[in-house]
Design an enzyme around this catalytic site. Structure first.
Site, PDB file in Angstrom:
ATOM      1  NE  ARG A 172     -13.794 -13.400   0.400  1.00 61.22           N
ATOM      2  CZ  ARG A 172     -14.471 -13.386  -0.873  1.00 61.22           C
ATOM      3  NH1 ARG A 172     -15.663 -13.327  -0.869  1.00 61.22           N
ATOM      4  NH2 ARG A 172     -13.765 -13.939  -2.045  1.00 61.22           N
ATOM      5  CB  THR A 173      -8.834  -8.218   0.719  1.00 58.10           C
ATOM      6  OG1 THR A 173      -8.304  -9.389   1.194  1.00 58.10           O
ATOM      7  CG2 THR A 173      -7.519  -7.259   1.343  1.00 58.10           C
ATOM      8  CE  LYS A 183      -0.749   5.295 -19.668  1.00 61.04           C
ATOM      9  NZ  LYS A 183      -1.170   6.653 -19.238  1.00 61.04           N
ATOM     10  NE  ARG A 201      -4.773  -9.037  -2.247  1.00 64.06           N
ATOM     11  CZ  ARG A 201      -5.735  -9.750  -1.990  1.00 64.06           C
ATOM     12  NH1 ARG A 201      -6.573 -10.347  -2.949  1.00 64.06           N
ATOM     13  NH2 ARG A 201      -6.085 -10.238  -0.722  1.00 64.06           N
ATOM     14  CG  HIS A 239      -3.679 -11.242   3.177  1.00 68.17           C
ATOM     15  ND1 HIS A 239      -3.874 -10.044   3.539  1.00 68.17           N
ATOM     16  CD2 HIS A 239      -4.711 -11.654   2.439  1.00 68.17           C
ATOM     17  CE1 HIS A 239      -4.998  -9.663   3.057  1.00 68.17           C
ATOM     18  NE2 HIS A 239      -5.422 -10.681   2.238  1.00 68.17           N
TER      19      HIS A 239
END
Length: 338
Positions: A57-58, A86, A107, A135
């Site tokens: 969703r986000t 890396k 995120r 959030h």
């Protein structure tokens, strides 16, 4: 706050007046989110969507919101598909990718990581969730949903009664939402969780210091008997050492239509940040609630697009230009045809 060019990293940036401004802009985005009109106000702009934790969703709603304003989206998902695998630092990643983007949504599983990234970025960064910390856009869309669902029935956000249920220790959505609720007056918050998954004390203390009533409980049924909102959350399995450790708590607080009818008031609104865990051993919100008109979880998800469109328009300073760059849609859309 001044939104143009700003990072959105924490709900602590916002005053109540800021929130009202965001929500007013979100309201104005509805014709575009519903595909009644098209705007190209961000044509040529690029969103860098960087998601180093699983998200549906986000990630998609941020991309959708940017596309609906006419912008383009470039995505990185997971560590394995990025140079971080890396050994590249967040600083180097931020310096490079901010040269390719006009705004970045990120995120990351570590608390504070998005703020670290933003400190090196040359463009605004929006926190899409940093570990168990915050959030902010989810909290804004949750509060926007509460306002739309509740104020029509009771007239004001002040005096709201809300039960937050589940994994309150690791649930960043309830952490951020509780901070926003503290900006209102005479709020009552009932925190329902196992003792081991209780809301961290700093959030409880912040609510109480703001003059709000906080009730802590480990029992579901009577805790939801006199609230306006039941806000359920899943067990945050990814924050535990193992699946087995999370399984100890899974399914502790299940809400179904029978429990709702017996214990909730008739207009109690049911919310969940999604995904709801529908596996048989969890089943936080039973499917038999799907036809309940007070189940707001999908309206809640839709509202995420409106709020994120508002944030992009405000950060990139185009709120006053949206309508000038708009037109009617030229295709059939089911929501327009209903």
């Amino acid at each position: 706050m001044i939104f143009a060019g700003s990072h959105i990293l924490s709900v602590e940036q916002f005053s109540r007046a800021d929130i009202e401004q965001i929500f007013a802009v979100a309201d104005s985005m509805e014709p575009y989110a519903l595909r009644k009109r098209v705007t190209r106000v961000l044509e040529g702009a690029i969103l860098g969507n960087m998601f180093f934790e699983p998200s549906t969703r986000t990630r998609v709603s941020f991309g959708c919101a940017f596309n609906l304003l006419g912008g383009e989206v470039r995505e990185t998902t997971g560590f394995k598909s990025s140079a971080i695998a890396k050994g590249e630092s967040l600083y180097d990643t931020a310096r490079v990718l901010s040269g390719y983007s006009d705004v970045i949504c990120m995120r990351h599983p570590e608390s504070g990581s998005v703020a670290e990234f933003a400190s090196a970025s040359r463009v605004p960064v929006v926190n899409g969730g940093d570990g168990a910390n915050e959030h902010p856009s989810q909290a804004l869309l949750d509060l926007y949903t509460i306002q739309k669902e509740v104020t029509a029935k009771r007239g004001s956000m002040d005096g709201l009664r809300i039960a937050m249920i589940g994994d309150l220790k690791h649930g960043r959505t309830v952490h951020s939402l509780s901070r926003l609720l503290a900006l209102y007056d005479n709020i009552e918050v009932v925190l329902v969780s196992p003792e081991e998954l209780a809301m961290p004390e700093r959030y409880v203390d912040a609510l109480r210091s703001a003059g709000h009533k906080v009730v802590i409980s480990s029992e579901l049924n009577h805790s939801i008997s006199r609230v306006d909102i039941v806000y359920s959350t899943r067990i945050q399995e990814e924050r535990f050492e193992s699946k087995e450790a999370a399984d100890v708590y899974r399914g502790r607080f299940r809400l179904n239509q029978s429990i709702y009818t017996e214990f909730c008031q008739p207009n109690t609104v049911i919310m969940h940040p999604l995904p709801r865990d529908s596996r048989s051993d969890a089943n936080e919100l039973d499917n038999d609630l799907n036809q309940n008109p007070n189940l707001a979880i999908f309206r809640q998800a839709d509202n995420g697009v409106l709020v994120r469109m508002a944030l992009f328009a405000m950060i990139l300073d185009v709120v006053g230009q949206v309508e000038a760059h708009s037109r009617e849609v030229n295709w059939y859309h089911r929501r327009n045809g209903m």
